[in-house]
Design an enzyme around this catalytic site. Structure first.
Site, PDB file in Angstrom:
ATOM      1  CD  GLN A   1      -2.951   1.118   2.783  1.00 12.40           C
ATOM      2  OE1 GLN A   1      -3.876   1.849   2.427  1.00 12.40           O
ATOM      3  NE2 GLN A   1      -1.903   1.158   3.720  1.00 12.40           N
TER       4      GLN A   1
ATOM      5  CE1 TYR B   1       2.622  -5.113  11.629  1.00 14.36           C
ATOM      6  CE2 TYR B   1       1.776  -4.646  12.830  1.00 14.36           C
ATOM      7  CZ  TYR B   1       1.881  -4.343  12.119  1.00 14.36           C
ATOM      8  OH  TYR B   1       2.154  -2.842  11.377  1.00 14.36           O
TER       9      TYR B   1
HETATM   10  N1  LIG Z   1      -1.296  -0.723   7.659  1.00 12.06           N
HETATM   11  C1  LIG Z   1      -1.895   0.097   8.349  1.00 12.06           C
HETATM   12  O1  LIG Z   1      -2.692   0.438   9.134  1.00 12.06           O
HETATM   13  C2  LIG Z   1      -0.539   0.540   9.121  1.00 12.06           C
HETATM   14  C3  LIG Z   1      -0.706   0.964  10.730  1.00 12.06           C
HETATM   15  C4  LIG Z   1       0.649   0.951  11.110  1.00 12.06           C
HETATM   16  C5  LIG Z   1       1.932   1.356  10.590  1.00 12.06           C
HETATM   17  N2  LIG Z   1       2.468   0.589   9.587  1.00 12.06           N
HETATM   18  C6  LIG Z   1       3.240   0.072   9.051  1.00 12.06           C
HETATM   19  O2  LIG Z   1       3.516   0.996   7.564  1.00 12.06           O
HETATM   20  C7  LIG Z   1       3.917  -0.185   6.570  1.00 12.06           C
HETATM   21  C8  LIG Z   1       3.385   0.443   5.180  1.00 12.06           C
HETATM   22  O3  LIG Z   1       2.522  -0.859   5.536  1.00 12.06           O
HETATM   23  P1  LIG Z   1       1.574  -0.912   4.450  1.00 12.06           P
HETATM   24  O4  LIG Z   1      -0.136  -0.587   4.795  1.00 12.06           O
HETATM   25  O5  LIG Z   1       1.754  -0.607   3.236  1.00 12.06           O
HETATM   26  O6  LIG Z   1       1.218  -2.773   4.628  1.00 12.06           O
HETATM   27  P2  LIG Z   1       1.500  -4.063   2.876  1.00 12.06           P
HETATM   28  O7  LIG Z   1       0.231  -2.960   1.879  1.00 12.06           O
HETATM   29  O8  LIG Z   1       0.825  -4.817   3.522  1.00 12.06           O
HETATM   30  O9  LIG Z   1       1.899  -3.588   2.428  1.00 12.06           O
HETATM   31  C9  LIG Z   1       3.610  -4.216   2.996  1.00 12.06           C
HETATM   32  C10 LIG Z   1       4.379  -5.151   1.363  1.00 12.06           C
HETATM   33  O10 LIG Z   1       5.755  -5.859   2.149  1.00 12.06           O
HETATM   34  C11 LIG Z   1       6.023  -6.590   1.249  1.00 12.06           C
HETATM   35  N3  LIG Z   1       6.292  -7.774   1.931  1.00 12.06           N
HETATM   36  C12 LIG Z   1       5.974  -8.899   3.024  1.00 12.06           C
HETATM   37  N4  LIG Z   1       7.384  -9.886   3.066  1.00 12.06           N
HETATM   38  C13 LIG Z   1       8.384  -8.937   2.002  1.00 12.06           C
HETATM   39  C14 LIG Z   1       9.840  -9.338   2.403  1.00 12.06           C
HETATM   40  N5  LIG Z   1      10.088 -10.735   3.021  1.00 12.06           N
HETATM   41  N6  LIG Z   1      10.510  -8.930   1.482  1.00 12.06           N
HETATM   42  C15 LIG Z   1       9.604  -7.868   0.338  1.00 12.06           C
HETATM   43  N7  LIG Z   1       8.729  -7.327   0.798  1.00 12.06           N
HETATM   44  C16 LIG Z   1       8.018  -8.147   1.383  1.00 12.06           C
HETATM   45  C17 LIG Z   1       4.127  -7.296   1.227  1.00 12.06           C
HETATM   46  O11 LIG Z   1       4.712  -8.383  -0.136  1.00 12.06           O
HETATM   47  P3  LIG Z   1       3.276  -9.561  -0.059  1.00 12.06           P
HETATM   48  O12 LIG Z   1       2.333  -8.549  -1.167  1.00 12.06           O
HETATM   49  O13 LIG Z   1       3.932 -10.143  -1.866  1.00 12.06           O
HETATM   50  O14 LIG Z   1       2.545 -10.052   1.017  1.00 12.06           O
HETATM   51  C18 LIG Z   1       3.788  -6.033   1.284  1.00 12.06           C
HETATM   52  O15 LIG Z   1       3.730  -5.739  -0.380  1.00 12.06           O
HETATM   53  C19 LIG Z   1       4.373  -1.202   7.585  1.00 12.06           C
HETATM   54  O16 LIG Z   1       6.112  -1.587   7.914  1.00 12.06           O
HETATM   55  C20 LIG Z   1       3.323  -0.998   8.177  1.00 12.06           C
HETATM   56  O17 LIG Z   1       4.173  -2.140   9.628  1.00 12.06           O
HETATM   57  C21 LIG Z   1       1.390  -0.490   8.513  1.00 12.06           C
END
Ligand SMILES: NC(=O)c1ccc[n+]([C@@H]2O[C@H](COP(=O)([O-])OP(=O)(O)OC[C@H]3O[C@@H](n4cnc5c(N)ncnc54)[C@H](OP(=O)(O)O)[C@@H]3O)[C@@H](O)[C@H]2O)c1
Length: 285
Positions: A13, A129
């Protein structure tokens, strides 16, 4: 002169939002968005080969194991991606003189506070997590001086799966929805976070450290859902329910509002109110 910026987790995302933001900005930097297939950050050989190829000025880590409930049963993978892979990225950043921008979470806190959470507040995650993300932060802080760790909360956008899109999808088949009212925090438009990251990279401010960033204001998930339906003009009844009635594998903090004083003063930014950004997102959808 170095001008490559690699984005790990480039198809998640936040990675996709960053790709949109960088496409609109003029800069001499070369952004390289790496999907998990192009760089699995838990694969050390692949990581070394990418750093060797690009010799990056910045590494922006948007990759994470983000399945909060699944992490309770799949601890090994959660720690592999959120701690060990982050440690390896940090080691590569040290070796290649790369500045690391890493995204972390409000889930490093236990949610027992009743005032906005500052960067100096003691951490105490209540789920796997959160603990794995906290360990990742600690690895970076032990290895690097040139890093930005940005804790954020409740990300949503036009991209990938998120609360806003889930609510709108559920509304297509339901006339009534139960949504939790006793967990409060701040929704954060991932486009706003991506713009902030771009600003940090372009400013080259070297104000390294740990920061909190979300949109302004406070909401419960119930408030958030109500706003999604109001703004989108969706006719659906939303019922407030206590989290005790909603059993999930992972515990979640009750209070997640981040104090953003430090980041606003370090980068001279104003942060949009969450409903204003939600309005933009829903109109784009
Ligand atoms: N979403 C929230 O509400 C939220 C809230 C607070 C903090 N955050 C933090 O914000 C950041 C971005 O979150 P987001 O919402 O963009 O999450 P997301 O949509 O789940 O994106 C995470 C990405 O990481 C990839 N990934 C997982 N394992 C991997 C690996 N071993 N090597 C390379 N890529 C890998 C996933 O690939 P796949 O698609 O192939 O699985 C996915 O594309 C993260 O650090 C998260 O912890 C998110």
């Amino acid at each position: 002169m170095k001008n490559n910026v690699i984005v790990v987790g480039g198809s998640g995302q936040l990675g996709q939002c960053l790709s949109d933001v960088t496409a609109k900005e003029q800069s001499s930097l070369n952004f390289v968005f790496l999907s998990r297939e192009e760089l699995d950050c838990s694969n050390v050989e692949q990581t070394t080969s990418i750093f060797e190829q690009y010799q990056p000025l910045y590494c922006i880590n948007c990759a994470a194991y983000t399945a909060v409930d699944q992490a309770e049963d799949d601890q090994d993978t959660a720690f592999m991606v959120n701690e060990l892979a982050v440690k390896r990225l940090a080691e590569h950043c040290l070796a290649y003189q790369t500045t690391l921008i890493h995204i972390s979470t409000d889930f490093v806190f236990n949610g027992n506070s009743s005032v906005p959470l500052s960067e100096t507040l003691e951490t105490n995650p209540v789920n796997v997590y959160g603990l794995s993300k906290l360990k990742g932060e600690q690895e970076i802080q032990q290895i690097l001086e040139q890093y930005y760790i940005i804790r954020t909360s409740w990300l949503y956008s036009e991209k990938a799966n998120n609360f806003v899109k889930t609510m709108l999808k559920l509304a297509q088949t339901r006339s009534e929805l139960n949504v939790i009212y006793d967990q409060v925090g701040t929704p954060t438009y991932a486009m706003d976070l991506a713009s902030l990251i771009m600003k940090i990279v372009l400013s080259d401010a070297k104000a390294f450290g740990l920061y909190h960033y979300s949109n302004e204001g406070v909401a419960s998930w119930y408030d958030f859902a109500k706003a999604v339906f109001e703004i989108s003009g969706t006719d659906i009844k939303v019922l407030p329910v206590a989290s005790a009635a909603f059993v999930t594998k992972a515990k979640r903090p009750h209070y997640s509002v981040l104090d953003k004083t430090k980041i606003k003063s370090a980068f001279g930014i104003e942060i949009p109110y969450w409903r204003e950004s939600l309005n933009i997102c829903i109109h784009n959808l």
